[in-house]
Design a protein around this motif. Structure first.
Motif, mmCIF file in Angstrom:
data_model
loop_
_atom_site.group_PDB
_atom_site.id
_atom_site.type_symbol
_atom_site.label_atom_id
_atom_site.label_comp_id
_atom_site.label_asym_id
_atom_site.label_seq_id
_atom_site.Cartn_x
_atom_site.Cartn_y
_atom_site.Cartn_z
ATOM 1 N N VAL A 101 0.850 -1.194 0.000
ATOM 2 C CA VAL A 101 0.000 0.000 0.000
ATOM 3 C C VAL A 101 0.886 1.245 0.000
ATOM 4 O O VAL A 101 1.861 1.324 0.750
ATOM 5 C CB VAL A 101 -0.945 0.014 1.219
ATOM 6 N N HIS A 102 0.554 2.210 -0.830
ATOM 7 C CA HIS A 102 1.334 3.442 -0.948
ATOM 8 C C HIS A 102 0.835 4.488 0.055
ATOM 9 O O HIS A 102 -0.270 4.376 0.604
ATOM 10 C CB HIS A 102 1.208 4.018 -2.359
ATOM 11 N N ALA A 103 1.631 5.522 0.258
ATOM 12 C CA ALA A 103 1.205 6.660 1.082
ATOM 13 C C ALA A 103 1.588 7.953 0.367
ATOM 14 O O ALA A 103 2.738 8.115 -0.045
ATOM 15 C CB ALA A 103 1.851 6.618 2.461
ATOM 16 N N ARG A 129 -17.343 -13.044 5.594
ATOM 17 C CA ARG A 129 -16.384 -12.521 4.603
ATOM 18 C C ARG A 129 -16.591 -13.152 3.233
ATOM 19 O O ARG A 129 -16.365 -12.507 2.205
ATOM 20 C CB ARG A 129 -14.940 -12.770 5.094
ATOM 21 N N SER A 130 -17.049 -14.379 3.180
ATOM 22 C CA SER A 130 -17.219 -15.077 1.906
ATOM 23 C C SER A 130 -18.323 -14.472 1.042
ATOM 24 O O SER A 130 -18.391 -14.745 -0.162
ATOM 25 C CB SER A 130 -17.515 -16.554 2.154
ATOM 26 N N GLN A 131 -19.194 -13.657 1.636
ATOM 27 C CA GLN A 131 -20.306 -13.082 0.884
ATOM 28 C C GLN A 131 -19.911 -11.841 0.089
ATOM 29 O O GLN A 131 -20.573 -11.476 -0.884
ATOM 30 C CB GLN A 131 -21.452 -12.730 1.842
ATOM 31 N N ALA A 132 -18.845 -11.156 0.497
ATOM 32 C CA ALA A 132 -18.422 -9.914 -0.153
ATOM 33 C C ALA A 132 -17.410 -10.206 -1.259
ATOM 34 O O ALA A 132 -16.936 -11.338 -1.420
ATOM 35 C CB ALA A 132 -17.824 -8.967 0.880
ATOM 36 N N GLY A 133 -17.075 -9.173 -2.012
ATOM 37 C CA GLY A 133 -16.100 -9.320 -3.082
ATOM 38 C C GLY A 133 -14.704 -9.563 -2.545
ATOM 39 O O GLY A 133 -14.387 -9.258 -1.387
ATOM 40 N N ALA A 134 -13.846 -10.108 -3.397
ATOM 41 C CA ALA A 134 -12.461 -10.380 -3.009
ATOM 42 C C ALA A 134 -11.715 -9.074 -2.769
ATOM 43 O O ALA A 134 -12.057 -8.026 -3.331
ATOM 44 C CB ALA A 134 -11.766 -11.190 -4.098
ATOM 45 N N ASN A 135 -10.680 -9.131 -1.943
ATOM 46 C CA ASN A 135 -9.832 -7.964 -1.745
ATOM 47 C C ASN A 135 -9.129 -7.610 -3.056
ATOM 48 O O ASN A 135 -8.501 -8.471 -3.681
ATOM 49 C CB ASN A 135 -8.754 -8.251 -0.692
ATOM 50 N N VAL A 136 -9.230 -6.357 -3.451
ATOM 51 C CA VAL A 136 -8.468 -5.918 -4.620
ATOM 52 C C VAL A 136 -6.989 -5.846 -4.247
ATOM 53 O O VAL A 136 -6.638 -5.739 -3.072
ATOM 54 C CB VAL A 136 -8.972 -4.543 -5.120
ATOM 55 N N PRO A 137 -6.088 -5.899 -5.230
ATOM 56 C CA PRO A 137 -4.655 -5.871 -4.928
ATOM 57 C C PRO A 137 -4.244 -4.586 -4.208
ATOM 58 O O PRO A 137 -4.817 -3.516 -4.414
ATOM 59 C CB PRO A 137 -4.005 -5.963 -6.308
ATOM 60 N N ALA A 138 -3.200 -4.708 -3.382
ATOM 61 C CA ALA A 138 -2.741 -3.570 -2.579
ATOM 62 C C ALA A 138 -2.170 -2.446 -3.433
ATOM 63 O O ALA A 138 -2.182 -1.282 -3.019
ATOM 64 C CB ALA A 138 -1.686 -4.048 -1.585
ATOM 65 N N HIS A 139 -1.671 -2.751 -4.635
ATOM 66 C CA HIS A 139 -0.909 -1.738 -5.380
ATOM 67 C C HIS A 139 -1.754 -0.566 -5.881
ATOM 68 O O HIS A 139 -1.211 0.458 -6.284
ATOM 69 C CB HIS A 139 -0.164 -2.385 -6.557
ATOM 70 N N GLY A 140 -3.085 -0.687 -5.838
ATOM 71 C CA GLY A 140 -3.926 0.439 -6.234
ATOM 72 C C GLY A 140 -4.330 1.338 -5.085
ATOM 73 O O GLY A 140 -4.980 2.369 -5.292
ATOM 74 N N LEU A 141 -3.934 0.984 -3.853
ATOM 75 C CA LEU A 141 -4.407 1.685 -2.663
ATOM 76 C C LEU A 141 -3.375 2.681 -2.146
ATOM 77 O O LEU A 141 -2.192 2.360 -2.039
ATOM 78 C CB LEU A 141 -4.741 0.668 -1.568
ATOM 79 N N TYR A 142 -3.862 3.877 -1.796
ATOM 80 C CA TYR A 142 -3.008 4.956 -1.295
ATOM 81 C C TYR A 142 -3.608 5.518 -0.004
ATOM 82 O O TYR A 142 -4.812 5.824 0.037
ATOM 83 C CB TYR A 142 -2.934 6.120 -2.298
ATOM 84 N N PHE A 143 -2.791 5.677 1.032
ATOM 85 C CA PHE A 143 -3.195 6.488 2.174
ATOM 86 C C PHE A 143 -3.034 7.937 1.729
ATOM 87 O O PHE A 143 -1.926 8.382 1.425
ATOM 88 C CB PHE A 143 -2.303 6.195 3.381
ATOM 89 N N SER A 144 -4.129 8.685 1.701
ATOM 90 C CA SER A 144 -4.074 10.006 1.064
ATOM 91 C C SER A 144 -4.111 11.174 2.036
ATOM 92 O O SER A 144 -3.863 12.319 1.634
ATOM 93 C CB SER A 144 -5.222 10.151 0.058
ATOM 94 N N GLY A 145 -4.407 10.936 3.311
ATOM 95 C CA GLY A 145 -4.411 12.049 4.250
ATOM 96 C C GLY A 145 -5.132 11.712 5.535
ATOM 97 O O GLY A 145 -5.764 10.656 5.665
#
Length: 263
Positions: free
Chosen positions: A68-70, A238-254
């Motif tokens: 995960v990016h920041a 947890r099995s009812q929701a969608g899968a976790n998307v990959p970490a590389h698209g996620l940013y801590f933005s503020g």
């Protein structure tokens, strides 16, 4: 009436600094120190130790996962009170000892009672989607490539049902804490080829943001009805929701700090 937050003080003989830090998550196993793998916390502390002994371990507003990016992570660091390097020069001095994947953007004296983690009243994330027919090398490792069309109206309708105070157990991975959270914002913002999912709340469960985005993508692709997200919340499975998307698209933005200077 909301209770006032505790005010924190640095250890005796130390002064507290507030930093804003950014990093490329691909280079790290997350913020938190871990044995035998690179962490942002350890690399930043090593840079401080090059400048002064007796510095305490840095504390961040959020503990991001591996990959995960920041963009702008608030951090506090307690340094010896006699630390001589002027604050206007400190970011440059630290960056001289940091790898290209990690940078201190600014440094200031922390306001009285400030704690990067426990004083934080809101954390914000952005998940980026490359909505284009073909992948793009300049967004590799920076956004999730989605080549198929997405129904942004349906995604935002589902997001509206998820916003608010709910039990988010169905969106968390291996979570031992209580699972009720207030989701203050969840919105899909299209913009040409690059779409963003904006997320805000005081705190999040493990992998909760990535699970929310994965579920919205199922709605956008027509594989999940908008109203089904209400049933997913109620299921707490947890099995009812969608899968976790990959970490590389996620940013801590503020982050936000109510009632404190610079918040």
């Amino acid at each position: 009436m909301t209770e006032p937050r505790p005010r924190y003080v640095p250890p005796e003989g130390h002064a507290r600094l507030r930093l804003t830090v950014a990093w490329d998550g691909a280079a790290y196993a997350g913020w938190q120190s871990q044995p035998s793998v690179p962490s942002v916390q350890d690399v930043l502390q090593e840079a401080f130790l090059r400048l002064t002994p007796g510095v305490f371990r840095p504390v961040a507003a959020g503990r991001t996962d591996a990959g995960v990016h920041a963009e702008a992570m608030p951090v506090h660091v307690d340094v010896p009170a006699g630390f001589q390097l002027p604050l206007p020069r400190l970011a440059r001095a630290l960056n001289a000892h940091l790898p290209s994947t990690l940078a201190v953007l600014d440094v200031e004296a922390a306001p009285p009672g400030f704690h990067a983690r426990f004083s934080c009243t809101e954390r914000r994330y952005v998940y980026r989607l490359l909505r284009a027919p073909q992948r793009h090398p300049l967004w590799a490792g920076r956004a999730l490539h989605v080549s198929a069309p997405l129904d942004v109206g349906g995604m935002n309708a589902a997001a509206a049902r998820l916003t608010g105070t709910h039990d988010f157990a169905a969106f968390a991975t291996q979570e031992d804490r209580q699972t009720v959270r207030e989701l203050r914002r969840l919105a899909v913002v299209p913009g040409g080829d690059l779409w963003e999912v904006h997320v805000a709340g005081e705190s999040f469960l493990r992998h909760m943001v990535r699970g929310l985005v994965g579920t919205l993508l199922l709605v956008g692709a027509g594989r999940l009805e908008v109203g089904a997200v209400t049933d997913i919340l109620a299921s707490r499975q947890r099995s009812q929701a969608g899968a976790n998307v990959p970490a590389h698209g996620l940013y801590f933005s503020g982050a936000r700090y109510d009632g404190q200077d610079g918040g």
